[in-house]
Structure formats: C-alpha cells, structure tokens
Design a protein around this motif. Structure first.
Motif, PDB file in Angstrom:
ATOM      1  N   GLN A 210      -5.934   3.015   4.806  1.00  0.00           N
ATOM      2  CA  GLN A 210      -6.004   1.961   5.560  1.00  0.00           C
ATOM      3  C   GLN A 210      -4.969   1.495   4.652  1.00  0.00           C
ATOM      4  OE1 GLN A 210     -10.041   0.773   4.878  1.00  0.00           O
ATOM      5  NE2 GLN A 210     -10.889   1.277   6.991  1.00  0.00           N
ATOM      6  N   VAL A 211      -4.974   1.290   3.447  1.00  0.00           N
ATOM      7  CA  VAL A 211      -3.757   0.274   2.976  1.00  0.00           C
ATOM      8  C   VAL A 211      -2.055   0.483   3.629  1.00  0.00           C
ATOM      9  CG1 VAL A 211      -2.335  -0.085   0.468  1.00  0.00           C
ATOM     10  CG2 VAL A 211      -5.080   0.108   0.482  1.00  0.00           C
ATOM     11  N   SER A 212      -2.442   1.781   3.292  1.00  0.00           N
ATOM     12  CA  SER A 212      -1.131   1.984   3.892  1.00  0.00           C
ATOM     13  C   SER A 212      -0.315   1.700   5.460  1.00  0.00           C
ATOM     14  CB  SER A 212      -0.583   3.377   3.643  1.00  0.00           C
ATOM     15  OG  SER A 212      -0.086   4.164   4.271  1.00  0.00           O
ATOM     16  N   ARG A 213      -1.888   2.068   6.098  1.00  0.00           N
ATOM     17  CA  ARG A 213      -1.705   1.005   7.384  1.00  0.00           C
ATOM     18  C   ARG A 213      -1.290  -0.673   7.744  1.00  0.00           C
ATOM     19  NH1 ARG A 213      -5.929   3.183  11.279  1.00  0.00           N
ATOM     20  NH2 ARG A 213      -5.052   2.368  12.767  1.00  0.00           N
ATOM     21  N   VAL A 214      -2.186  -1.642   7.065  1.00  0.00           N
ATOM     22  CA  VAL A 214      -2.197  -2.297   6.774  1.00  0.00           C
ATOM     23  C   VAL A 214      -0.479  -2.768   6.485  1.00  0.00           C
ATOM     24  CG1 VAL A 214      -2.875  -4.506   5.526  1.00  0.00           C
ATOM     25  CG2 VAL A 214      -4.938  -2.900   6.553  1.00  0.00           C
ATOM     26  N   LEU A 215       0.163  -2.039   5.149  1.00  0.00           N
ATOM     27  CA  LEU A 215       1.248  -2.796   4.890  1.00  0.00           C
ATOM     28  C   LEU A 215       2.406  -2.782   5.954  1.00  0.00           C
ATOM     29  CD1 LEU A 215       1.147  -1.366   0.944  1.00  0.00           C
ATOM     30  CD2 LEU A 215       0.787  -3.721   1.968  1.00  0.00           C
ATOM     31  N   LYS A 216       1.996  -1.187   6.984  1.00  0.00           N
ATOM     32  CA  LYS A 216       3.327  -0.802   7.980  1.00  0.00           C
ATOM     33  C   LYS A 216       3.381  -1.447   8.605  1.00  0.00           C
ATOM     34  CE  LYS A 216       4.344   2.900  10.995  1.00  0.00           C
ATOM     35  NZ  LYS A 216       3.838   3.711  11.631  1.00  0.00           N
ATOM     36  N   TYR A 217       1.254  -2.179   9.401  1.00  0.00           N
ATOM     37  CA  TYR A 217       1.560  -3.557  10.284  1.00  0.00           C
ATOM     38  C   TYR A 217       2.383  -4.550   9.758  1.00  0.00           C
ATOM     39  CZ  TYR A 217      -0.075  -6.775  13.397  1.00  0.00           C
ATOM     40  OH  TYR A 217      -0.606  -7.657  14.398  1.00  0.00           O
ATOM     41  N   CYS A 218       2.003  -5.131   8.650  1.00  0.00           N
ATOM     42  CA  CYS A 218       2.505  -6.720   7.957  1.00  0.00           C
ATOM     43  C   CYS A 218       4.259  -6.498   7.611  1.00  0.00           C
ATOM     44  CB  CYS A 218       2.024  -6.820   6.564  1.00  0.00           C
ATOM     45  SG  CYS A 218      -0.188  -7.271   6.417  1.00  0.00           S
ATOM     46  N   PHE A 219       4.415  -5.248   7.560  1.00  0.00           N
ATOM     47  CA  PHE A 219       5.771  -5.184   7.482  1.00  0.00           C
ATOM     48  C   PHE A 219       6.730  -5.120   9.240  1.00  0.00           C
ATOM     49  CE2 PHE A 219       9.474  -2.191   7.912  1.00  0.00           C
ATOM     50  CZ  PHE A 219      10.497  -2.950   6.829  1.00  0.00           C
ATOM     51  N   GLU A 220       6.029  -4.044   9.588  1.00  0.00           N
ATOM     52  CA  GLU A 220       6.290  -4.659  10.821  1.00  0.00           C
ATOM     53  C   GLU A 220       6.660  -5.796  12.121  1.00  0.00           C
ATOM     54  OE1 GLU A 220       4.018  -1.320  12.841  1.00  0.00           O
ATOM     55  OE2 GLU A 220       5.863   0.272  12.344  1.00  0.00           O
ATOM     56  N   GLN A 221       5.660  -6.690  11.433  1.00  0.00           N
ATOM     57  CA  GLN A 221       5.563  -8.246  12.223  1.00  0.00           C
ATOM     58  C   GLN A 221       6.104  -8.869  10.744  1.00  0.00           C
ATOM     59  OE1 GLN A 221       4.222  -8.396  14.358  1.00  0.00           O
ATOM     60  NE2 GLN A 221       4.169  -6.347  14.633  1.00  0.00           N
ATOM     61  N   GLY A 222       6.765  -8.642   9.747  1.00  0.00           N
ATOM     62  CA  GLY A 222       6.611 -10.049   9.291  1.00  0.00           C
ATOM     63  C   GLY A 222       5.938 -10.906   8.734  1.00  0.00           C
ATOM     64  N   ILE A 223       5.368 -10.029   8.477  1.00  0.00           N
ATOM     65  CA  ILE A 223       3.571 -10.903   7.305  1.00  0.00           C
ATOM     66  C   ILE A 223       3.820 -10.767   6.595  1.00  0.00           C
ATOM     67  CG2 ILE A 223       1.341 -11.179   7.222  1.00  0.00           C
ATOM     68  CD1 ILE A 223       1.558 -10.722  10.414  1.00  0.00           C
ATOM     69  N   LYS A 224       4.011 -11.335   5.483  1.00  0.00           N
ATOM     70  CA  LYS A 224       3.801 -11.525   3.963  1.00  0.00           C
ATOM     71  C   LYS A 224       2.815 -10.854   3.652  1.00  0.00           C
ATOM     72  CE  LYS A 224       6.614 -15.664   3.590  1.00  0.00           C
ATOM     73  NZ  LYS A 224       6.802 -16.950   3.753  1.00  0.00           N
ATOM     74  N   VAL A 225       2.472 -10.221   1.957  1.00  0.00           N
ATOM     75  CA  VAL A 225       1.276  -9.612   2.184  1.00  0.00           C
ATOM     76  C   VAL A 225       1.283  -9.289   0.287  1.00  0.00           C
ATOM     77  CG1 VAL A 225       0.143  -7.700   1.577  1.00  0.00           C
ATOM     78  CG2 VAL A 225       1.180  -7.736   2.831  1.00  0.00           C
ATOM     79  N   VAL A 226      -0.099 -10.840  -0.666  1.00  0.00           N
ATOM     80  CA  VAL A 226      -0.520 -10.041  -2.302  1.00  0.00           C
ATOM     81  C   VAL A 226      -1.436  -9.745  -2.194  1.00  0.00           C
ATOM     82  CG1 VAL A 226      -1.841 -11.857  -3.390  1.00  0.00           C
ATOM     83  CG2 VAL A 226       0.333 -13.510  -1.684  1.00  0.00           C
ATOM     84  N   PRO A 227      -1.147  -9.059  -2.985  1.00  0.00           N
ATOM     85  CA  PRO A 227      -2.121  -7.580  -3.398  1.00  0.00           C
ATOM     86  C   PRO A 227      -2.977  -8.415  -4.256  1.00  0.00           C
ATOM     87  CG  PRO A 227       0.106  -6.946  -4.328  1.00  0.00           C
ATOM     88  CD  PRO A 227       0.732  -8.137  -3.452  1.00  0.00           C
ATOM     89  N   ARG A 228      -4.656  -8.124  -4.241  1.00  0.00           N
ATOM     90  CA  ARG A 228      -5.044  -9.151  -5.910  1.00  0.00           C
ATOM     91  C   ARG A 228      -6.306  -7.199  -5.996  1.00  0.00           C
ATOM     92  NH1 ARG A 228      -8.729 -13.578  -5.628  1.00  0.00           N
ATOM     93  NH2 ARG A 228     -10.256 -12.774  -6.604  1.00  0.00           N
ATOM     94  N   GLY A 229      -6.368  -7.580  -7.302  1.00  0.00           N
ATOM     95  CA  GLY A 229      -7.115  -6.413  -7.899  1.00  0.00           C
ATOM     96  C   GLY A 229      -8.645  -7.157  -7.813  1.00  0.00           C
ATOM     97  N   SER A 230      -9.575  -7.414  -9.037  1.00  0.00           N
ATOM     98  CA  SER A 230     -10.527  -8.006  -9.011  1.00  0.00           C
ATOM     99  C   SER A 230     -10.588  -9.884  -9.038  1.00  0.00           C
ATOM    100  CB  SER A 230     -11.488  -7.216 -10.500  1.00  0.00           C
ATOM    101  OG  SER A 230     -10.510  -7.958 -11.581  1.00  0.00           O
ATOM    102  N   GLY A 231      -9.072 -10.374  -9.186  1.00  0.00           N
ATOM    103  CA  GLY A 231      -9.371 -12.208  -9.314  1.00  0.00           C
ATOM    104  C   GLY A 231      -9.373 -12.227 -10.323  1.00  0.00           C
ATOM    105  N   THR A 232      -9.487 -12.056 -11.477  1.00  0.00           N
ATOM    106  CA  THR A 232      -9.758 -11.803 -13.407  1.00  0.00           C
ATOM    107  C   THR A 232      -8.303 -12.194 -14.020  1.00  0.00           C
ATOM    108  OG1 THR A 232      -9.612  -9.805 -13.695  1.00  0.00           O
ATOM    109  CG2 THR A 232     -11.897 -10.970 -13.293  1.00  0.00           C
TER     110      THR A 232
END
Length: 101
Positions: A46-68
């Motif tokens: 799912q991570v791979s597919r989301v990143l691929k979709y965002c790349f293809e659509q020119g959507i920025k992505v911010v990765p987040r772990g636990s947010g601490t």
C-alpha cells in the motif's frame, strides 16, 4: 480521495478536519498545519502504491512515524498527503497499562 481509498480501504484515509487534528503537528507543537489528507497504509504494498499514485499525480508527500519528533520534520503540507504509520496508530490504541506492572 477515491483513488487513495481504493489503495487503502476502510479507515485508512482520513480527510475530515476534526479527525486530522492529531496529525497537524509532530512533538513540536509550536507549528501546526492541517494536511490535505492523512493516509494510513497497513502494508508495504500500500505504501508503494500510494507513493506511485502521488508521484504520477504530482502530489507532495510527507512521511510520518509516531510524530514524537521535536524538530518539525513531520509537519504536514496543506496541499500534500501525510503518509503516516498505521501500525504505530493501531498499537497506540491497544496499549494496556495493566501489563506494565
């Protein structure tokens, strides 16, 4: 949002403002920014597919772990996807304080 929901079904896509409040900052609460959408993938596929979709659509992505973090490194973008760790969110919902002692 429909494309992201197709990749991460169920409660894996959050787009309601009230539900995104916990994701608008990391441990450094001085800066806040609501994301466009929060995506909580369960699998690496799912991570791979989301990143691929965002790349293809020119959507920025911010990765987040636990947010601490106290550096503001996971500060979302108003026009981007906040790609958060669903596993840390799920485990946070299942903590048992009785097991600590």
């Amino acid at each position: 949002m429909a494309a992201l929901r197709a990749i991460v079904p169920g409660e894996g896509v959050i787009d309601k403002p009230a539900e995104m409040l916990p994701y608008e900052s990391d441990g450094l609460m001085a800066y806040r920014q609501p994301p466009m959408v929060v995506v909580l993938p369960d699998t690496t596929e799912q991570v791979s597919r989301v990143l691929k979709y965002c790349f293809e659509q020119g959507i920025k992505v911010v990765p987040r772990g636990s947010g601490t973090s106290l550096s503001g490194g996971a500060l979302p973008l108003a026009d981007g996807v906040l790609l958060a760790s669903a596993s840390s969110s799920a485990s946070a919902r299942s903590i048992s304080t009785t097991a600590w002692w």
